[in-house]
Enzyme design. Structure first.
Site, short mmCIF file in Angstrom:
data_model
loop_
_atom_site.label_atom_id
_atom_site.label_comp_id
_atom_site.label_asym_id
_atom_site.label_seq_id
_atom_site.Cartn_x
_atom_site.Cartn_y
_atom_site.Cartn_z
N GLU A 141 -6.09 -8.71 -1.48
CA GLU A 141 -7.02 -8.46 0.35
C GLU A 141 -8.22 -8.06 -0.04
OE1 GLU A 141 -5.22 -5.93 2.66
OE2 GLU A 141 -2.64 -6.27 1.83
N GLU A 162 0.65 -1.19 -0.16
CA GLU A 162 0.05 -0.11 0.15
C GLU A 162 1.36 1.10 0.00
OE1 GLU A 162 -3.11 -0.33 3.25
OE2 GLU A 162 -3.97 -1.88 1.48
#
Ligand code: GLA
Ligand code: ZN
Length: 677
Positions: free
Chosen positions: A313, A154
Site C-alpha cells: 500500500e 496489518e
C-alpha cells in the site's frame, strides 16, 4: 532469479480494491475496469475487509459477487491478490463468540467495533477464520487470475484475556523447560521480592500490575510475536492447501513496535509493507523523508535478500490519518514510486482504488476521487507511473547486492527502550540506525539492514549501532566475522545484556567482546539535550574535530589503538574512537554520538580501506543499483528542488527515454534517472 509471481511478467501496479462497497452500482464497477485499464493497473487486492458480505449471517455464504469481479478483472488483464478477511469481523460473530474480541491491558474486553480487534488465541475465532478461509481458498485458490494470498491485514497488537495469559504461561513453561527457578534467575526476580513459585502466578505485563521486570516484558513481546505467527500460519496452511504454488504475504507497517517482523518473514514467501511517509512537511527536507522511507524499504528488502519485496500500500495523494494531511506535490508521486522500485520493490500498490462514500476512510486519498473523474491531477500521476513501470518491466526480479550491512534488531530495540537507564528521551535507537543509513546513502552505497542473528558471511563491513542486547551466539558470530577479515563498527551502549536482559559481568561490551574491541567501558555519560562535547581525530589517517551529543563512553583501552579523543569534560583527552586488529579484520568502537560529518569521515575511510566503491552524491540525491544477470540498473533519485549533476558509474541507456548516457548526467529537480548498463 526468483520471480515473485510465477505467472506474471510485469512490475505490478494496482492496489486495494473494495468493490463490495459498490455492489448496488454496476455502473461504477464498470467504470472501475475502464479507468483501471487507462491507469495501467494490472493487479488489485480484493477482500481485505469483506467478511460481512461473504457471510452476512452465520453459515450463509455469498461468494458469487467476488467470482464475477475476479473473472471480469482477469478478462481485462488485471490480476488478483486475495486477502483472508480476518482483519475485521461482522457484528454477529463478535456477539456470538465474544472471546474473538481483544481484552485491553486493564483487563477489560473490547466491544465490537473498529477492526484488528481480534484475540489470536481465541479458539472460537480461529475456528471461524479457518472456516471462511477454507471456503475462499476452495472456491478461488485455483482461479487463473489469482497470483498471491494476502493474509489478514496489518497484523499486530496484544491481548490480555484469560486465554492469552494461559498461553503466555505455556510459552514460558516451554521456554524455561518447566523450571521456574530458571525463569526466576533469568528475570532476576529476587529483586523487589518478585520470585515466582510456579508459572500460574505470572501475569502478562500491564499498567495495573507488573511492568518493572525487563525479562518479563521482553518475553511477553516474544510471545506476542510467536502467537501472531501461530495465528498467521494457521491461515497460511489453509490457503496453501488449495493453492500450493501461490506465494503468501502479509502487510507490514512502518517501524511497527510490537512484533518481530524478521521472525514473521520466515513464514512468508514475500515481504510486503504499507508505506505512508509524511512528504513535504515543514520539519524536514523531502530528501530526509525519503531516506526514512528507504530505511523501511531496506529493512523489508533485507528480510529476503534473494527476491524483491512489495509495496502493498501507498497513496497517490493524501491520507486521512496524519495530523496534517497534505496533498502530494506535483512530481512527488512519480519520484517516490521510482524510489520504491529503486530500493528493490517489484510492485507499486495503493490504498485504495476508489474513495468510499462514507465512514472512517471516506476522505483518504485514492486513485479515483468522489469526483469520479479520470482527468484529475492524481489520476494522471497514477497513469504516468503505470506507463513508466511498463518501461521498467525487465528489471523485475533484479536484486540489490550489498557488501555492507547495518544491524537493526527488533529484540534489541525492545530491550533498549525498556531499560531504565541512559535517557528515555535520547536513546533513539531506530533514528541512530537511520543516521548510519544516511551516511551510506550520501555516499551512494547500497547497504542491507539485518537483525543481529542473520548470516554475516556476505558482508565485508558491518555497522552495529547501540547493540545493547547480545542474543545468544551473536558475540561469537561477530568475532568469527572479524577474524575472517571483516570490519565491524560498534558504538556506545554495545553489549550490556544477554538475551534475558541480564547484564554481562566483567565489562562492556560483554560476552567476550572486550577482546574483539580491545577495550572496556568504565562509565557512560548521558548529556542533557543542550550539552555538547567533541572528539578530535589524532590517528588513523583521519583528522578533524567533530561535535558529540547525548552519549559519551569513558573507555579503557587494552589492545585497541585510539583514533580520536574527547575534547572536553573530566574525560578530556581520553579515548572516544578506537580500532582493534583482530585476526584478519578490524573492530572499530565509536564511544560517542558523533555528528554526521564525523561519522561520514570515519565510514568513508572504512569503505575506502575495504574497497567498497562509493560515489559522493549531490545533496538531496539517493542512488541504488539493482542487478539481474549481467545487467545493472542504476537509479538516481533527485529529491531536491534544484537540477543536479551526477557521476554515472558507467555508460548505459536511459530506460525511460532510450537516450545513451555516459560520464555525467543532469537530473532535473524532483526527477529520477534509471540507467541500464
Ligand atoms: C493501512 C490499512 C488500510 C488503510 C490504510 C489507510 O495501511 O492496511 O486498510 O486503512 O492504512 O492509510
Ligand atoms: Zn486474548
Amino acid at each position: 532469479m526468483i520471480k515473485l509471481f510465477p505467472t506474471v511478467d510485469a512490475i505490478l501496479h494496482g492496489g486495494d480494491y473494495n468493490p463490495e462497497q459498490w455492489l448496488d452500482r454496476p455502473d461504477i464497477l464498470e467504470e472501475d475496469i475502464k479507468y483501471m485499464k487507462e491507469a495501467h493497473i494490472n493487479v488489485v487486492t480484493l477482500g481485505v475487509f469483506s467478511w460481512s458480505i461473504y457471510e452476512p449471517v452465520e453459515g450463509e455464504y455469498h461468494f458469487d459477487w467476488l467470482k464475477e469481479i475476479m473473472d471480469n478483472l482477469y478478462a481485462n488483464g488485471i490480476y488478483t491478490i486475495l486477502a483472508t478477511p480476518s482483519g475485521a469481523r461482522p457484528a454477529w460473530l463478535d456477539r456470538k463468540y465474544p472471546t474473538s474480541m481483544r481484552t485491553n491491558s486493564k483487563g477489560m474486553r473490547n466491544l465490537h467495533g473498529e477492526r484488528h480487534n481480534q484475540c489470536m488465541t481465541s479458539l472460537a475465532y480461529r475456528a471461524k477464520v479457518c472456516k471462511i478461509d477454507t471456503l475462499l481458498a476452495e472456491k478461488f485458490g485455483k482461479h487463473p487470475g489469482l497470483i498471491a494470498w494476502h493474509i489478514s491485514n496489518e497484523m499486530g497488537s496484544e491481548c490480555w484475556c484469560d486465554s492469552c495469559r494461559v498461553q503466555f504461561q505455556n510459552y514460558l513453561r516451554d521456554k524455561y523447560n518447566n523450571n521456574i527457578d530458571d525463569l526466576n534467575k533469568a528475570w532476576w526476580t529476587t529483586f523487589w521480592s518478585h520470585k515466582f513459585n510456579n508459572f500460574e502466578q505470572i501475569d502478562p505485563p500491564s499498567p495495573r500490575g507488573e511492568r518493572s521486570i525487563h525479562g518479563l516484558n521482553l518475553d511477553w513481546k516474544r510471545f506476542t510475536t510467536a502467537n501472531t505467527i501461530s495465528f498467521m500460519k494457521a491461515e497460511i496452511d489453509v490457503v496453501k492447501h488449495y493453492s500450493p504454488d501461490l506465494p503468501v504475504t502479509t502487510n507490514f507497517m512502518h517501524l511497527y513496535p510490537l512484533l518481530d517482523y524478521n521472525k514473521m518473514a520466515k513464514e512468508l514467501d514475500i515481504v510486503s509493507w504499507d508505506s505512508y511517509p509524511r512528504y513535504n512537511t515543514p520539519n524536514e527536507t523531502l530528501y530526509d523523508t525519503i531516506v526514512s522511507d528507504t530505511f523501511d524499504n531496506v529493512i523489508y528488502r533485507s528480510m529476503k535478500k534473494d527476491r524483491p519485496f512489495m509495496i502493498m500500500e501507498s497513496v497517490p495523494s493524501l491520507v486521512n490519518w496524519h495530523e496534517f494531511n497534505k496533498a502530494k506535490r506535483p512530481k512527488v508521486h512519480m519520484l517516490t514510486s521510482i524510489h520504491s522500485i529503486a530500493c528493490g520493490s517489484d510492485t507499486i500498490q495503493y490504498f485504495q482504488w476508489r474513495k468510499g462514500r462514507g465512514s472512517y476512510e471516506q476522505h483518504h486519498g485514492a486513485v479515483i476521487d468522489h469526483l469520479g473523474r479520470n482527468d484529475t491531477r492524481v489520476f494522471n500521476d497514477v497513469r504516468e507511473v503505470g506507463e513508466t513501470l511498463e518501461k521498467l518491466h525487465e528489471l523485475q526480479g533484479s536484486l540489490i547486492k550489498s557488501k555492507a550491512a547495518i544491524i537493526y534488531d527488533q529484540e534489541n530495540r525492545w530491550a533498549l527502550e525498556d531499560a531504565a537507564a541512559f535517557s528515555s528521551k535520547t536513546k533513539k535507537y531506530p533514528q541512530t540506525c537511520m543516521e548510519m543509513l544516511k551516511v551510506f546513502m550520501k555516499n551512494g552505497v547500497d547497504v542491507d539492514i539485518i537483525s543481529s542473528d542473520e548470516d554475516y558471511s556476505d558482508y565485508d563491513f558491518i555497522v552495529a549501532p547501540q547493540l545493547y542486547m547480545l542474543k545468544e551466539g551473536v558475540a561469537d558470530k561477530m568475532k568469527i566475522f572479524v577474524n575472517n577479515g571483516g570490519t565491524i563498527l560498534a558504538t556506545y551502549m554495545t553489549g550490556y545484556v544477554d538475551k534475558t536482559t541480564l547484564c554481562f559481568l566483567g565489562g562492556f561490551p560483554g560476552d567476550g567482546l572486550t577482546k574483539l574491541f580491545g577495550l572496556y567501558t568504565e562509565e557512560i555519560d548521558t548529556l542533557y539535550p543542550k550539552e555538547v562535547n567533541g572528539v578530535k581525530f589524532i590517528d588513523g589517517g583521519l583528522d578533524g574535530e567533530y561535535t558529540v551529543k547525548d552519549y559519551c563512553d569513558i573507555i579503557k583501552v587494552q589492545t585497541a589503538k585510539v583514533l580520536a579523543e574527547y575534547t572536553a569534560d573530566f574525560y578530556k583527552s581520553s579515548p572516544a574512537v578506537t580500532v582493534n586488529n583482530y585476526g584478519e579484520g578490524k573492530a572499530y568502537y565509536v564511544g560517542a554520538r558523533i555528528d554526521k560529518a564525523g561519522m561520514d569521515n570515519l565510514i568513508t575511510s572504512i569503505l575506502e580501506e575495504k574497497g567498497i566503491s562509493y560515489n559522493k552524491l549531490p545533496d538531496g540525491v539517493e542512488y541504488h543499483c539493482r542487478e539481474l544477470n549481467d545487467n545493472k540498473y542504476d537509479f538516481f533519485i533527485n529529491c531536491s528542488d534544484t537540477d543536479v549533476t551526477v557521476n554515472l558509474p558507467g555508460a548505459g541507456t536511459n530506460m525511460i527515454n532510450g537516450d545513451k548516457e555516459e560520464g555525467e548526467a543532469v537530473i532535473k529537480a524532483l526527477e529520477s534517472l534509471v540507467i541500464k548498463r
